[in-house]
Design a protein around this motif. Structure first.
Motif, PDB file in Angstrom:
ATOM      1  N   SER A 143       0.812  -1.221   0.000  1.00  0.00           N
ATOM      2  CA  SER A 143       0.000   0.000   0.000  1.00  0.00           C
ATOM      3  C   SER A 143       0.842   1.266   0.000  1.00  0.00           C
ATOM      4  O   SER A 143       0.317   2.352  -0.305  1.00  0.00           O
ATOM      5  N   LEU A 144       2.129   1.158   0.327  1.00  0.00           N
ATOM      6  CA  LEU A 144       2.984   2.338   0.419  1.00  0.00           C
ATOM      7  C   LEU A 144       4.028   2.420  -0.680  1.00  0.00           C
ATOM      8  O   LEU A 144       4.499   3.527  -0.995  1.00  0.00           O
TER       9      LEU A 144
ATOM     10  N   ALA B  36       5.037  -2.677  -6.035  1.00  0.00           N
ATOM     11  CA  ALA B  36       5.101  -4.116  -5.772  1.00  0.00           C
ATOM     12  C   ALA B  36       6.479  -4.677  -6.094  1.00  0.00           C
ATOM     13  O   ALA B  36       6.969  -5.577  -5.399  1.00  0.00           O
ATOM     14  N   SER B  37       7.129  -4.151  -7.130  1.00  0.00           N
ATOM     15  CA  SER B  37       8.461  -4.652  -7.487  1.00  0.00           C
ATOM     16  C   SER B  37       9.480  -4.372  -6.384  1.00  0.00           C
ATOM     17  O   SER B  37      10.330  -5.222  -6.069  1.00  0.00           O
ATOM     18  N   PHE B  38       9.382  -3.206  -5.767  1.00  0.00           N
ATOM     19  CA  PHE B  38      10.311  -2.880  -4.689  1.00  0.00           C
ATOM     20  C   PHE B  38      10.076  -3.772  -3.470  1.00  0.00           C
ATOM     21  O   PHE B  38      11.043  -4.266  -2.846  1.00  0.00           O
ATOM     22  N   ILE B  39       8.818  -4.005  -3.124  1.00  0.00           N
ATOM     23  CA  ILE B  39       8.513  -4.855  -1.961  1.00  0.00           C
ATOM     24  C   ILE B  39       8.976  -6.284  -2.217  1.00  0.00           C
ATOM     25  O   ILE B  39       9.541  -6.941  -1.328  1.00  0.00           O
TER      26      ILE B  39
ATOM     27  N   HIS C 234       9.688   4.180   0.408  1.00  0.00           N
ATOM     28  CA  HIS C 234       9.025   4.735   1.585  1.00  0.00           C
ATOM     29  C   HIS C 234       9.575   3.992   2.795  1.00  0.00           C
ATOM     30  O   HIS C 234       9.624   2.756   2.809  1.00  0.00           O
ATOM     31  N   LEU C 235      10.006   4.765   3.790  1.00  0.00           N
ATOM     32  CA  LEU C 235      10.665   4.143   4.931  1.00  0.00           C
ATOM     33  C   LEU C 235       9.735   3.170   5.657  1.00  0.00           C
ATOM     34  O   LEU C 235      10.140   2.054   6.019  1.00  0.00           O
TER      35      LEU C 235
ATOM     36  N   PHE D  87       9.380   0.061   3.620  1.00  0.00           N
ATOM     37  CA  PHE D  87      10.581  -0.773   3.727  1.00  0.00           C
ATOM     38  C   PHE D  87      10.607  -1.526   5.048  1.00  0.00           C
ATOM     39  O   PHE D  87      10.922  -2.715   5.090  1.00  0.00           O
ATOM     40  N   VAL D  88      10.269  -0.847   6.141  1.00  0.00           N
ATOM     41  CA  VAL D  88      10.245  -1.505   7.454  1.00  0.00           C
ATOM     42  C   VAL D  88       9.180  -2.596   7.489  1.00  0.00           C
ATOM     43  O   VAL D  88       9.389  -3.678   8.059  1.00  0.00           O
ATOM     44  N   ALA D  89       8.031  -2.346   6.867  1.00  0.00           N
ATOM     45  CA  ALA D  89       6.972  -3.364   6.826  1.00  0.00           C
ATOM     46  C   ALA D  89       7.429  -4.603   6.053  1.00  0.00           C
ATOM     47  O   ALA D  89       7.152  -5.742   6.454  1.00  0.00           O
ATOM     48  N   ALA D  90       8.148  -4.401   4.950  1.00  0.00           N
ATOM     49  CA  ALA D  90       8.647  -5.541   4.182  1.00  0.00           C
ATOM     50  C   ALA D  90       9.679  -6.332   4.973  1.00  0.00           C
ATOM     51  O   ALA D  90       9.698  -7.573   4.929  1.00  0.00           O
ATOM     52  N   VAL D  91      10.541  -5.638   5.713  1.00  0.00           N
ATOM     53  CA  VAL D  91      11.532  -6.331   6.551  1.00  0.00           C
ATOM     54  C   VAL D  91      10.833  -7.119   7.664  1.00  0.00           C
ATOM     55  O   VAL D  91      11.202  -8.271   7.956  1.00  0.00           O
ATOM     56  N   CYS D  92       9.831  -6.515   8.293  1.00  0.00           N
ATOM     57  CA  CYS D  92       9.074  -7.233   9.325  1.00  0.00           C
ATOM     58  C   CYS D  92       8.360  -8.450   8.739  1.00  0.00           C
ATOM     59  O   CYS D  92       8.246  -9.493   9.397  1.00  0.00           O
TER      60      CYS D  92
END
Length: 292
Positions: A181-182, A185-188, A238-239, A242-247
């Motif tokens: 949502s932030l 999709a390719s980056f996530i 988006h910071l 990025f944190v959500a993807a790491v979590c």
């Protein structure tokens, strides 16, 4: 006196024949001893009745809610894999994954409700996995597969691990949808490719200092470098995304560790093979994601 002794001997012999019990076992003579009949209701091998040749022993009726023994799950899996080649399944897997990612990005861009999407995903997964267990797998195995859809009881030792798998799996999808949502999709997906790093980190924390070798850590350097370059050059960075993807990576890694712990401690108990486990995880994940 001689006639008297003969007559007296005959009388004594006849007296002995009359006083001898007829049912005494091993009584001698030309006739074999007759076995004694035990009275009804008395236990023992003599009183037990055995089925005759014309009356075969009746086997107990199988329980329709019971699952096959542990040794039969592997045979069923081999039978399913022998039913056709594997590459069509892989193609379908990648195609549906691409559709899921693009559609999730479109829905989140329009609605902005990541946890609602997660609850919908787990609810649909629970329904589809139930249909797979009830209809598809028995049809593929010609009725030898019997689903076990009852809930895990509180007395089962696997319950805690199954719930841990479901919670981490649900949070992993929730954080992934937040990232979608932030950010693009390719980056996530690029950040999510660094999941081996989180798996090694959790293995280091849970197994001790000697759990992960230095050579294994060195193999993650190209992954970290690729994710860093992608994050630096991506315009949608988006910071919080990025944190959500790491979590999300850490949640999915914890899910994998819990699943391996379940198999290591309990093996494959009845009603908890991979397909049944996915059903229970989806069902509990839906109930966990709906309040969120």
């Amino acid at each position: 006196q001689l006639p008297r002794s003969r007559s007296q001997g005959k009388i004594e012999a006849s007296h002995k024949l009359e006083t001898r019990p007829e049912s005494a076992p091993g009584g001698g003579g030309d006739h074999p001893p007759t076995p004694q009949e035990s009275p009804p209701g008395r236990s023992g091998s003599a009183g037990q009745s055995k089925p005759g040749r014309d009356e075969p022993e009746r086997s107990p009726r199988p329980d329709p809610n019971s699952s096959p023994a542990d040794g039969q799950w592997e045979a069923m899996a081999n039978r399913l894999t022998d039913s056709g080649p594997l590459w069509p399944v892989v193609v379908v897997w990648y195609a549906t994954a691409a559709v899921a990612v693009t559609s999730s990005r479109g829905l989140l861009k329009a609605t902005g409700m990541p946890f609602t999407l997660s609850a919908s995903q787990f609810g649909i997964s629970a329904v589809l996995s139930e249909k797979m267990l009830v209809h598809v797998l028995p049809w593929l195995t010609e009725g030898s597969f019997r689903p076990v859809l009852r809930d895990l009881g509180f007395d089962r030792p696997e319950r805690k691990l199954v719930r841990s798998i479901a919670i981490t799996y649900c949070l992993g999808f929730g954080f992934t949808n937040v990232g979608f949502s932030l950010c693009n999709a390719s980056f996530i997906e690029t950040v999510k490719s660094a999941e081996p790093v989180s798996s090694l980190a959790l293995a280091q924390l849970t197994r001790g200092e000697d759990a992960v070798r230095r050579s294994e850590w060195l193999t993650t350097v190209p992954i970290v470098a690729g994710v860093a370059l992608s994050s630096w050059s991506d315009a949608s960075f988006h910071l919080l995304g990025f944190v959500a993807a790491v979590c999300s990576n850490f949640m999915f890694s914890a899910r994998g560790i819990n699943a391996k712990t379940l198999r290591r401690l309990h093996g494959t108990p009845q009603g908890l093979d991979d397909m049944h486990l996915f059903y229970h995880v989806s069902k509990f994940g839906a109930s966990f994601a709906v309040p969120l």
